[in-house]
Design an enzyme around this catalytic site. Structure first.
Site, PDB file in Angstrom:
ATOM      1  CE  LYS A  75      -6.837  17.049  -0.001  1.00 64.76           C
ATOM      2  NZ  LYS A  75      -7.490  18.346   0.164  1.00 64.76           N
ATOM      3  CD  GLU A 103       7.060  18.678  -9.194  1.00 68.10           C
ATOM      4  OE1 GLU A 103       7.914  19.449  -8.736  1.00 68.10           O
ATOM      5  OE2 GLU A 103       7.211  18.049 -10.256  1.00 68.10           O
ATOM      6  CB  CYS A 121       6.576  25.940  -5.669  1.00 67.16           C
ATOM      7  SG  CYS A 121       6.019  25.644  -7.341  1.00 67.16           S
ATOM      8  CD  GLU A 134       7.823  27.416  -0.214  1.00 68.90           C
ATOM      9  OE1 GLU A 134       7.358  26.554   0.547  1.00 68.90           O
ATOM     10  OE2 GLU A 134       7.764  27.326  -1.461  1.00 68.90           O
TER      11      GLU A 134
HETATM   12  P1  NAD Z   1       0.022  21.600   1.937  1.00 71.36           P
HETATM   13  O1  NAD Z   1       1.173  20.671   2.006  1.00 71.36           O
HETATM   14  O2  NAD Z   1      -0.512  22.159   3.190  1.00 71.36           O
HETATM   15  O3  NAD Z   1      -1.216  20.909   1.200  1.00 71.36           O
HETATM   16  C1  NAD Z   1      -1.122  20.351  -0.093  1.00 71.36           C
HETATM   17  C2  NAD Z   1      -2.216  19.322  -0.266  1.00 71.36           C
HETATM   18  O4  NAD Z   1      -1.962  18.218   0.607  1.00 71.36           O
HETATM   19  C3  NAD Z   1      -3.611  19.839   0.091  1.00 71.36           C
HETATM   20  O5  NAD Z   1      -4.577  19.319  -0.819  1.00 71.36           O
HETATM   21  C4  NAD Z   1      -3.824  19.264   1.476  1.00 71.36           C
HETATM   22  O6  NAD Z   1      -5.179  19.117   1.801  1.00 71.36           O
HETATM   23  C5  NAD Z   1      -3.134  17.915   1.346  1.00 71.36           C
HETATM   24  N1  NAD Z   1      -2.753  17.282   2.616  1.00 71.36           N
HETATM   25  C6  NAD Z   1      -2.562  17.858   3.828  1.00 71.36           C
HETATM   26  N2  NAD Z   1      -2.290  16.915   4.754  1.00 71.36           N
HETATM   27  C7  NAD Z   1      -2.259  15.731   4.123  1.00 71.36           C
HETATM   28  C8  NAD Z   1      -2.003  14.383   4.540  1.00 71.36           C
HETATM   29  N3  NAD Z   1      -1.751  14.073   5.801  1.00 71.36           N
HETATM   30  N4  NAD Z   1      -2.051  13.403   3.605  1.00 71.36           N
HETATM   31  C9  NAD Z   1      -2.305  13.694   2.304  1.00 71.36           C
HETATM   32  N5  NAD Z   1      -2.579  14.936   1.856  1.00 71.36           N
HETATM   33  C10 NAD Z   1      -2.558  15.942   2.754  1.00 71.36           C
HETATM   34  O7  NAD Z   1       0.480  22.745   0.914  1.00 71.36           O
HETATM   35  P2  NAD Z   1      -0.294  24.084   0.514  1.00 71.36           P
HETATM   36  O8  NAD Z   1      -0.186  25.009   1.668  1.00 71.36           O
HETATM   37  O9  NAD Z   1      -1.627  23.758  -0.057  1.00 71.36           O
HETATM   38  O10 NAD Z   1       0.611  24.594  -0.714  1.00 71.36           O
HETATM   39  C11 NAD Z   1       1.745  25.363  -0.526  1.00 71.36           C
HETATM   40  C12 NAD Z   1       3.019  24.536  -0.665  1.00 71.36           C
HETATM   41  O11 NAD Z   1       3.031  23.828  -1.907  1.00 71.36           O
HETATM   42  C13 NAD Z   1       4.284  25.382  -0.699  1.00 71.36           C
HETATM   43  O12 NAD Z   1       5.290  24.818   0.116  1.00 71.36           O
HETATM   44  C14 NAD Z   1       4.709  25.339  -2.159  1.00 71.36           C
HETATM   45  O13 NAD Z   1       6.066  25.577  -2.388  1.00 71.36           O
HETATM   46  C15 NAD Z   1       4.287  23.986  -2.564  1.00 71.36           C
HETATM   47  N6  NAD Z   1       4.136  23.929  -4.020  1.00 71.36           N
HETATM   48  C16 NAD Z   1       5.066  23.249  -4.771  1.00 71.36           C
HETATM   49  C17 NAD Z   1       4.948  23.198  -6.149  1.00 71.36           C
HETATM   50  C18 NAD Z   1       5.940  22.461  -7.002  1.00 71.36           C
HETATM   51  O14 NAD Z   1       5.616  22.159  -8.149  1.00 71.36           O
HETATM   52  N7  NAD Z   1       7.119  22.134  -6.504  1.00 71.36           N
HETATM   53  C19 NAD Z   1       3.881  23.828  -6.783  1.00 71.36           C
HETATM   54  C20 NAD Z   1       2.961  24.515  -5.988  1.00 71.36           C
HETATM   55  C21 NAD Z   1       3.092  24.531  -4.606  1.00 71.36           C
END
Ligand code: NAD
Length: 453
Positions: free
Chosen positions: A154, A229, A263, A356
């Site tokens: 997804k 992650e 991240c 963050e």
């Molecule tokens: P997000 O948590 O809003 O969304 C991530 C994914 O989860 C999206 O595909 C979203 O549609 C999905 N999602 C949302 N609600 C959900 C639910 N209830 N159940 C299952 N899936 C759901 O994050 P974002 O805004 O897309 O990305 C930014 C964040 O990601 C930042 O905090 C960043 O640090 C983190 N990040 C971490 C890493 C790592 O490797 N540690 C890498 C990249 C990004």
């Protein structure tokens, strides 16, 4: 089926319409994946390896096309986007070696022969954020397919186009139908269904800590396997004995890369107090020199933020009375631009220092000595990455061992190399991706005893 519009963040123009998948779509995809996985796990290891190599070749033949999609929907500078598409190819190629090396053990026991097998965990739900849509997809996809799992991915709502295209390339490469499917749609609908469906045996989630905690709670109901992650607030520690020129010249790229939507962003620069002034003087031209502009231009180093809403969120950390020490520039006109911004001095309890931001905003804070630097670096619920700048080898090793974080670099800012494990301490995540052991996380160990008596 309803659709929604994907927007180019550099122009604010619509790019395409994408289907918003439903719970019923998710259920049908999971069912297809469960059937396909039974066949996929039975494909001979050498043939699975060959198909993964062909998949990598397909991606390689379409690097420019994938990069153009990433530039259009995520605003990534095209040079970075090409590197990202290349990483998908490289990750698939690296894990193509795994099916033929997925060996178990023979353990000495009385009365018979004891062997272990690494069985594929089953259907994997891969939930991907918008900041690095292609690489993060590949980090789960490569090892999962190599282990004999089927994947339902997804992508984030804002950036579905590359994942959809990569799934087409998988079919062109000869991967069986149903082994890798992409379901664009809302996290609260499709992502949640992957978490809740009993036939999805593992979730590999990358995203915010808040959603990650929710996903973890959902997985607990089924005792579902899970890797997380999550976010970061990493420190870039600069000691007085460092090559200050190099430390200052590279510091902007360690946090403003991908417009800070990384991240691993080193969003807290900690500088030994005795060289603070010198460091700031060197940092200023480096920050002003970051080329912010049209991501389709090969010279561009930083593009726009992903959306208007995200720009408003980033801007909320820099109110009118914020201590802006250095500020870069952005293009005029349409696009969700935000300038590279350095805040100093900041109070240790200000949100810009503790949270963050996920944008091009960095704080600079002085420290007195090594112990203080370590304490400040660790004073966060996160622990994902970090950098240490010093010419003292002993200090580099001492500090690297003391900082509670998953990925550190000394006199550099590298974090993600597909050959090495990647993941977070504390609230930055659970488990590791990439590196030689990533396939294990998509398997279950089975022990079989065969009586000889
Ligand atoms: P997000 O948590 O809003 O969304 C991530 C994914 O989860 C999206 O595909 C979203 O549609 C999905 N999602 C949302 N609600 C959900 C639910 N209830 N159940 C299952 N899936 C759901 O994050 P974002 O805004 O897309 O990305 C930014 C964040 O990601 C930042 O905090 C960043 O640090 C983190 N990040 C971490 C890493 C790592 O490797 N540690 C890498 C990249 C990004």
């Amino acid at each position: 089926m309803t659709t929604y519009t994907v927007i180019n963040p550099a122009t604010e123009q619509p790019l395409t319409q994408v289907a918003r998948s439903t719970v019923e779509d998710a259920d049908a995809a999971i069912q297809r994946a469960a059937r396909a996985q039974q066949r996929w796990r039975a494909v001979a290891p050498g043939d699975r390896a060959r198909l993964l190599r062909r998949f990598a070749d397909q991606v390689d033949a379409h690097v420019d096309e994938l990069a153009a999609l990433e530039t259009a929907e995520a605003g990534h500078p095209v040079g970075a986007a090409r590197w990202e598409a290349g990483q998908v190819r490289d990750v698939l190629m690296y894990y193509a070696a795994a099916p033929e090396r997925l060996t178990g053990r023979q353990i000495p026991v009385p009365g018979g022969l004891d062997v272990t097998f690494r069985e594929p965990v089953g259907v994997v739900g891969l939930i991907v954020p918008w900041n690095f849509p292609m690489p993060i997809l590949s980090w789960g996809l490569g090892p999962a397919l190599a282990a004999g799992c089927a994947v339902v991915a997804k992508p984030a709502e804002l950036t579905p186009m590359t994942a959809v295209r990569i799934a087409e390339l998988a079919l062109d490469a000869g991967l069986p139908e149903g082994v890798f499917q992409v379901l664009p749609g809302q996290g609260s609908v499709v992502g949640q269904r992957l978490v809740d469906h009993p036939d999805v045996r593992k979730i590999a989630f990358t995203g915010s800590s808040e959603v990650g905690r929710h996903v973890m709670a959902g997985c607990a109901r089924h005792v579902k396997r899970l890797t997380l992650e999550l976010g970061g607030k990493s420190a870039n520690i600069v000691f007085a004995d460092a090559d200050l020129q190099k430390a200052a010249a590279t510091a902007p790229y360690a946090v403003f890369d991908n417009a800070g939507q990384d991240c691993c962003a080193r969003s807290r620069i900690l500088v030994e107090a005795s060289v603070l002034e010198t460091f700031m003087a060197l940092l200023e031209p480096a920050v002003r020199g970051v080329l912010v502009g049209d991501p389709a231009d090969a010279a561009t180093e930083m593009g726009p933020l992903i959306s208007a809403a995200h720009r408003a969120h980033v801007a909320s950390y820099v109110p009118d009375d914020a201590p802006v020490a250095i500020r870069g520039s952005v293009p005029d006109g349409a696009g969700f631009w935000y300038p590279p911004t350095v805040l100093a001095p900041v109070s240790p309890d200000s949100p810009a220092y503790t949270e963050e931001i996920f944008g091009p905003v960095v704080t600079v804070t002085p420290f007195a000595d090594e112990a203080a630097a370590i304490a400040m670096a660790n004073d966060t619920p996160y622990g994902l990455s970090g950098s240490i700048w010093t010419s003292n080898v002993g200090r580099a090793i001492r500090v690297a061992r003391a900082v509670e974080t998953g990925n550190l670099s000394v006199n550099s800012h590298s974090s993600v190399r597909y050959w090495t494990p990647f993941g977070g301490f504390k609230q930055s995540g659970l488990g590791r991706e990439l590196g030689p052991d990533a396939v294990d996380a998509f398997t279950e160990v089975k022990n079989v005893f065969i009586a000889t008596d």
